[in-house]
Design a protein around this motif. Structure first.
Motif, mmCIF file in Angstrom:
data_model
loop_
_atom_site.group_PDB
_atom_site.id
_atom_site.type_symbol
_atom_site.label_atom_id
_atom_site.label_comp_id
_atom_site.label_asym_id
_atom_site.label_seq_id
_atom_site.Cartn_x
_atom_site.Cartn_y
_atom_site.Cartn_z
ATOM 1 N N PHE A 36 54.027 57.789 30.253
ATOM 2 C CA PHE A 36 55.407 57.314 30.235
ATOM 3 C C PHE A 36 56.367 58.316 30.854
ATOM 4 N N ALA A 37 56.078 59.600 30.748
ATOM 5 C CA ALA A 37 56.952 60.610 31.345
ATOM 6 C C ALA A 37 56.924 60.527 32.866
ATOM 7 N N PHE A 38 55.759 60.367 33.441
ATOM 8 C CA PHE A 38 55.667 60.303 34.901
ATOM 9 C C PHE A 38 55.998 58.918 35.442
ATOM 10 N N ARG A 39 55.781 57.905 34.659
ATOM 11 C CA ARG A 39 56.061 56.542 35.100
ATOM 12 C C ARG A 39 57.562 56.262 35.109
ATOM 13 N N SER A 40 58.333 56.854 34.173
ATOM 14 C CA SER A 40 59.754 56.552 34.063
ATOM 15 C C SER A 40 60.601 57.270 35.103
ATOM 16 N N ALA A 41 60.092 58.257 35.785
ATOM 17 C CA ALA A 41 60.858 58.988 36.792
ATOM 18 C C ALA A 41 60.282 58.728 38.181
ATOM 19 N N PRO A 42 60.591 57.549 38.762
ATOM 20 C CA PRO A 42 60.065 57.275 40.101
ATOM 21 C C PRO A 42 60.787 58.131 41.140
ATOM 22 N N ALA A 43 60.098 58.437 42.182
ATOM 23 C CA ALA A 43 60.697 59.226 43.255
ATOM 24 C C ALA A 43 61.746 58.381 43.970
ATOM 25 N N GLU A 44 62.940 58.965 44.163
ATOM 26 C CA GLU A 44 64.013 58.243 44.830
ATOM 27 C C GLU A 44 63.863 58.365 46.343
ATOM 28 N N THR A 45 64.164 57.276 46.996
ATOM 29 C CA THR A 45 64.116 57.285 48.452
ATOM 30 C C THR A 45 65.405 57.916 48.975
ATOM 31 N N PRO A 46 65.408 58.404 50.192
ATOM 32 C CA PRO A 46 66.640 58.973 50.754
ATOM 33 C C PRO A 46 67.795 57.976 50.785
ATOM 34 N N GLU A 47 67.475 56.692 51.007
ATOM 35 C CA GLU A 47 68.524 55.677 51.021
ATOM 36 C C GLU A 47 69.159 55.541 49.642
ATOM 37 N N ALA A 48 68.324 55.573 48.591
ATOM 38 C CA ALA A 48 68.847 55.464 47.226
ATOM 39 C C ALA A 48 69.678 56.689 46.876
ATOM 40 N N GLN A 49 69.242 57.865 47.321
ATOM 41 C CA GLN A 49 70.018 59.081 47.067
ATOM 42 C C GLN A 49 71.367 59.018 47.783
#
Length: 152
Positions: A36-49
């Motif tokens: 759950f710790a790794f699943r809840s923090a998806p990597a953000e794409t540059p567009e989302a950032q």
């Protein structure tokens, strides 16, 4: 004596089973927590950032504009109090200025427990920290009594 040895052997097996259950339970709990710790923090794409930064910048701009508007009313109240028109314990009843038909003139509402005031002032420069940039035009009470009117 063979009975005691079988009891000890059975007890030894029970303790082994208990240790396996406890250690296995902890291992499963740790694995679920890591999942759950790794699943809840998806990597953000540059567009989302970039979208998040744009949204944050817009919110910061709105806060700055609201703060400047509130500063205008605070300055109008402070000037009226310095002139002795409104008591020092007077407070803004609405921190947002209202525009008028005259360009650069804004109206703010102030009140005490005994009276309500309408303060009109002209914004003559952009530095709201300078009291001279907010020139009082008029101060009236809610019953229509004019306490101050600037000469033309």
């Amino acid at each position: 004596m063979s009975e005691d040895q079988t009891d000890i052997a059975a007890l030894s097996r029970e303790w082994l089973a208990a240790r396996v259950v406890v250690i296995g339970g902890f291992a499963i709990a740790i694995a679920v927590a890591l999942y759950f710790a790794f699943r809840s923090a998806p990597a953000e794409t540059p567009e989302a950032q970039a979208a998040a930064q744009t949204q944050q910048a817009a919110a910061t701009q709105e806060e700055a504009e609201a703060s400047a508007e509130h500063q205008l009313c605070r300055m109008e109240l402070a000037n009226a109090q310095n002139y002795g028109l409104i008591p020092q314990f007077g407070r803004l009843s609405d921190p947002n200025p209202q525009k008028t038909d005259i360009q650069g003139r804004y109206v703010c509402q102030a009140a005490t427990q005994a009276a309500k005031y309408t303060i009109a002032a002209d914004l003559v420069c952009r530095n709201l920290a300078d009291p001279h940039c907010v020139a009082l035009y008029s101060v009236t009470q809610d019953d229509g009594t004019v306490l101050y009117q600037r000469q033309q």
